[in-house]
Design an enzyme around this catalytic site. Structure first.
Site, PDB file in Angstrom:
ATOM      1  N   ALA A  78     -14.723   7.244  19.347  1.00  0.00           N
ATOM      2  CA  ALA A  78     -15.951   7.620  18.645  1.00  0.00           C
ATOM      3  C   ALA A  78     -16.806   8.613  19.420  1.00  0.00           C
ATOM      4  CB  ALA A  78     -16.772   6.368  18.335  1.00  0.00           C
ATOM      5  N   ARG A 137     -18.716  17.685  26.887  1.00  0.00           N
ATOM      6  CA  ARG A 137     -18.264  18.668  27.886  1.00  0.00           C
ATOM      7  C   ARG A 137     -17.091  19.534  27.412  1.00  0.00           C
ATOM      8  NH1 ARG A 137     -17.335  15.337  33.036  1.00  0.00           N
ATOM      9  NH2 ARG A 137     -17.589  13.522  31.665  1.00  0.00           N
ATOM     10  N   ASN A 175      29.235  44.390   8.514  1.00  0.00           N
ATOM     11  CA  ASN A 175      28.453  45.059   9.549  1.00  0.00           C
ATOM     12  C   ASN A 175      27.274  45.775   8.898  1.00  0.00           C
ATOM     13  OD1 ASN A 175      28.703  46.275  12.580  1.00  0.00           O
ATOM     14  ND2 ASN A 175      27.876  47.783  11.157  1.00  0.00           N
ATOM     15  N   ALA A 193      22.293  50.194  11.781  1.00  0.00           N
ATOM     16  CA  ALA A 193      20.949  50.221  12.355  1.00  0.00           C
ATOM     17  C   ALA A 193      19.937  50.749  11.350  1.00  0.00           C
ATOM     18  CB  ALA A 193      20.937  51.099  13.599  1.00  0.00           C
TER      19      ALA A 193
HETATM   20  C1  UD1 Z   1     -15.729   3.885  30.935  1.00  0.00           C
HETATM   21  C2  UD1 Z   1     -15.843   2.521  31.617  1.00  0.00           C
HETATM   22  C3  UD1 Z   1     -15.599   2.700  33.115  1.00  0.00           C
HETATM   23  C4  UD1 Z   1     -14.236   3.339  33.332  1.00  0.00           C
HETATM   24  C5  UD1 Z   1     -14.154   4.642  32.584  1.00  0.00           C
HETATM   25  C6  UD1 Z   1     -12.766   5.226  32.684  1.00  0.00           C
HETATM   26  C7  UD1 Z   1     -17.435   1.247  30.334  1.00  0.00           C
HETATM   27  C8  UD1 Z   1     -18.836   0.776  30.234  1.00  0.00           C
HETATM   28  N1  UD1 Z   1     -17.147   1.983  31.380  1.00  0.00           N
HETATM   29  O1  UD1 Z   1     -16.786   4.659  31.445  1.00  0.00           O
HETATM   30  O2  UD1 Z   1     -15.650   1.454  33.757  1.00  0.00           O
HETATM   31  O3  UD1 Z   1     -14.032   3.540  34.718  1.00  0.00           O
HETATM   32  O4  UD1 Z   1     -14.457   4.452  31.195  1.00  0.00           O
HETATM   33  O5  UD1 Z   1     -12.749   6.489  32.109  1.00  0.00           O
HETATM   34  O6  UD1 Z   1     -16.628   0.909  29.492  1.00  0.00           O
HETATM   35  N2  UD1 Z   1     -16.612   5.300  23.297  1.00  0.00           N
HETATM   36  C9  UD1 Z   1     -16.820   4.992  21.962  1.00  0.00           C
HETATM   37  N3  UD1 Z   1     -18.035   4.540  21.574  1.00  0.00           N
HETATM   38  C10 UD1 Z   1     -19.066   4.387  22.436  1.00  0.00           C
HETATM   39  C11 UD1 Z   1     -18.843   4.716  23.782  1.00  0.00           C
HETATM   40  C12 UD1 Z   1     -17.614   5.166  24.187  1.00  0.00           C
HETATM   41  O7  UD1 Z   1     -15.901   5.114  21.144  1.00  0.00           O
HETATM   42  O8  UD1 Z   1     -20.120   3.967  21.985  1.00  0.00           O
HETATM   43  C13 UD1 Z   1     -15.310   5.806  23.709  1.00  0.00           C
HETATM   44  C14 UD1 Z   1     -15.387   7.234  24.161  1.00  0.00           C
HETATM   45  O9  UD1 Z   1     -15.083   8.107  23.103  1.00  0.00           O
HETATM   46  C15 UD1 Z   1     -14.344   7.310  25.255  1.00  0.00           C
HETATM   47  C16 UD1 Z   1     -14.299   5.894  25.801  1.00  0.00           C
HETATM   48  O10 UD1 Z   1     -14.883   5.079  24.833  1.00  0.00           O
HETATM   49  O11 UD1 Z   1     -13.080   7.599  24.738  1.00  0.00           O
HETATM   50  C17 UD1 Z   1     -14.979   5.763  27.138  1.00  0.00           C
HETATM   51  O12 UD1 Z   1     -16.333   6.070  26.980  1.00  0.00           O
HETATM   52  P1  UD1 Z   1     -17.142   6.828  28.100  1.00  0.00           P
HETATM   53  O13 UD1 Z   1     -18.525   6.946  27.658  1.00  0.00           O
HETATM   54  O14 UD1 Z   1     -16.419   8.047  28.497  1.00  0.00           O
HETATM   55  O15 UD1 Z   1     -17.077   5.767  29.259  1.00  0.00           O
HETATM   56  P2  UD1 Z   1     -17.248   6.057  30.794  1.00  0.00           P
HETATM   57  O16 UD1 Z   1     -18.682   6.217  31.078  1.00  0.00           O
HETATM   58  O17 UD1 Z   1     -16.336   7.113  31.232  1.00  0.00           O
END
Ligand code: UD1
Ligand code: CA
Length: 455
Positions: free
Chosen positions: A10, A15, A374, A377
């Site tokens: 989600a 970035r 054949n 060309a």
């Molecule tokens: C998360 C972990 C962290 C881990 C890291 C690895 C948590 C709180 N932290 O941190 O421990 O080391 O991943 O990459 O879980 N997502 C949703 N909905 C949300 C939030 C996130 O679908 O509301 C999805 C994001 O799209 C992503 C994944 O969950 O694919 C991870 O979310 P992200 O916010 O990147 O977590 P990190 O802060 O990296």
């Protein structure tokens, strides 16, 4: 024990700086999320739930399938909140959590992880990192048992020194998991509902947290920006290259080789640098592919040779045929045995029987060419009259002179010959000579124009 899988997808992926939702960015030509879904399918779960939010409509439209349940997370309030959105749909004994932007995770790793998830044990995939910045840290007590995960932003300096990071991937008994999710709070540094908080809750409830590690850290690497995406791409490509080499393919340089689809290969295949294979590509024994070739949805039969800089899409190249350099085979190009297609030749919907030679600078579209004929060309089939496409049929043992225009629909019978420079607009019966060009005139005493002097 029955299994369901929840894939978190989600997040926005700020970035990436992209209009495309992050999980649709491709690795090896396929959306990252599609890689994760395919790996999930390999585990034969009863259902796969995909939590989507940013760009939800597009994600669902692209990846719609009967075995997928898309769940909307309206606001991204954290990974724990995301899993909670899928909670009402879960019914299996065991739940595995995966991530749509972590595409390289492999099935054997997940199988090892899940083998440790039992009604009394949660299984967590962790990874030892040189630089764990940004990761949740795995907190273990003296005897080594996992106690909790602390997020980077909530961690003390001492905790930040821990190099065992949380991959986010875990498997847990469903009923317990749903209980913990309902107890999550967002009183932390980021004001989010952290999935990671279920670890301490599990320990508090007397469960053990078992851990497993990926075979290589790249398996659990996410793509947060385009640089990381390119790193995943190269790692994936090297993994494919190694597999093909193990099957008997010589790759002159595995770092300059790309597969974007499904490739099957025979033995003693040789592939030069900068070759891209896309879609479904079948390559039989003893095929040679020269440098800088793009080959999509094509079949290369035993001993076929594709020379440098050729572009094939939807082509069938028969045994011992050779193509290129600089050839373009468009969809419906079928070369039977020992066909020769040389440089700057374009084929489209053209069937070339055994031993046909099309050496240079030719376009054959909507054509049938009999064995051993054949094509001189510079010959082109004029297959399009501005409104409709028409066929050109050339029999066996025909000799088409150089620089012919074959105006379709037109038939050229077996053994016929056409004169160089002919525009062939009517049938050339078998065994005859067709000549369709202005007769040469010779003008005596011709004076060339002289240059006018400027004053
Ligand atoms: C998360 C972990 C962290 C881990 C890291 C690895 C948590 C709180 N932290 O941190 O421990 O080391 O991943 O990459 O879980 N997502 C949703 N909905 C949300 C939030 C996130 O679908 O509301 C999805 C994001 O799209 C992503 C994944 O969950 O694919 C991870 O979310 P992200 O916010 O990147 O977590 P990190 O802060 O990296
Ligand atoms: Ca992340």
């Amino acid at each position: 024990m029955s299994l369901e899988i929840v894939i978190l997808a989600a997040g926005q992926g700020t970035r990436m700086r992209s209009a495309l939702p992050k999980v649709l960015h491709p690795v090896a030509g396929k959306p990252m999320l599609a890689h994760v879904i395919d790996t999930a399918r390999g585990l034969s779960p009863s259902r796969i739930h995909v939590v989507i939010g940013h760009g939800a409509d597009l994600v669902r439209e692209r990846l719609q399938a009967d075995d997928l349940n898309f769940v909307i997370q309206e606001q991204q309030l954290g990974t724990g909140h995301a899993v909670a959105q899928a909670a009402p749909f879960l019914s299996a004994d065991k739940v595995l959590i995966l991530y749509g932007d972590v595409p390289l995770i492999e099935q054997p790793t997940l199988e090892r992880l899940m083998a440790q998830a039992t009604p009394e044990q949660l299984a967590l995939l962790t990874v030892e990192l040189e630089d764990p910045t940004g990761y949740g840290r795995i907190i273990r007590e003296d005897a080594g048992e996992v106690q909790a995960i602390v997020e980077q932003k909530d961690a003390t300096a001492e905790q930040r020194a821990i190099r065992e990071g949380n991959t986010g991937i875990l498997a847990a008994p469903r009923e317990r998991l749903l209980g913990w999710l309902s107890r999550l709070s967002n009183s932390n540094a980021q004001g989010e509902y952290y999935l990671t908080d279920v670890i301490a809750m599990a320990v508090g409830d007397g469960l053990r947290v078992a851990t497993a590690q990926p075979q290589v850290a790249m398996e659990t690497q996410g793509a947060n920006d385009r640089l990381q995406l390119s790193e995943l791409e190269r790692f994936f490509q090297l993994r494919v290259a190694r597999r093909l080499m193990a099957q008997g393919v010589t790759l002159i340089d595995p770092a300059r080789f790309d597969v974007r689809g499904e490739v099957s290969v025979g033995r003693d295949v040789s592939i030069d640098i900068n070759v891209i294979l896309e879609g479904q590509v079948e390559i039989e024994d003893d095929v040679q592919i020269g440098p800088n070739c793009y080959i999509k949805d094509s079949t290369l039969r035993r001993g076929a040779i594709i020379k440098a800089n050729s572009h094939l899409d939807g082509a069938h190249v028969g045994p011992d045929s050779d193509v290129g350099p600089f050839a373009r085979l468009r969809p419906g190009s079928v070369l039977e045995r020992q066909v020769h297609v040389g440089n700057f030749v374009e084929l489209k919907n053209a069937h070339l029987q055994d031993g046909v030679k099309v050496g240079h600078l030719t376009y054959l579209g909507d054509s049938e060419v009999g064995a051993r004929s054949n094509i001189g060309a510079g010959t082109i089939t004029c297959n399009y009259d501005g409104a409709n496409k028409w066929r050109t049929t050339i029999g066996e043992d025909v000799f088409i002179g150089s620089n012919n225009s074959l105006v379709a629909p037109v038939d050229i019978g077996a053994g016929a010959t056409t004169g160089a420079g002919s525009t062939i607009t009517a049938e050339v019966p078998a065994g005859t000579l067709g000549v369709g060009r202005a007769k040469q005139r010779v003008i005596e005493g011709w004076k060339r124009p002289e240059k006018i002097k400027k004053s």
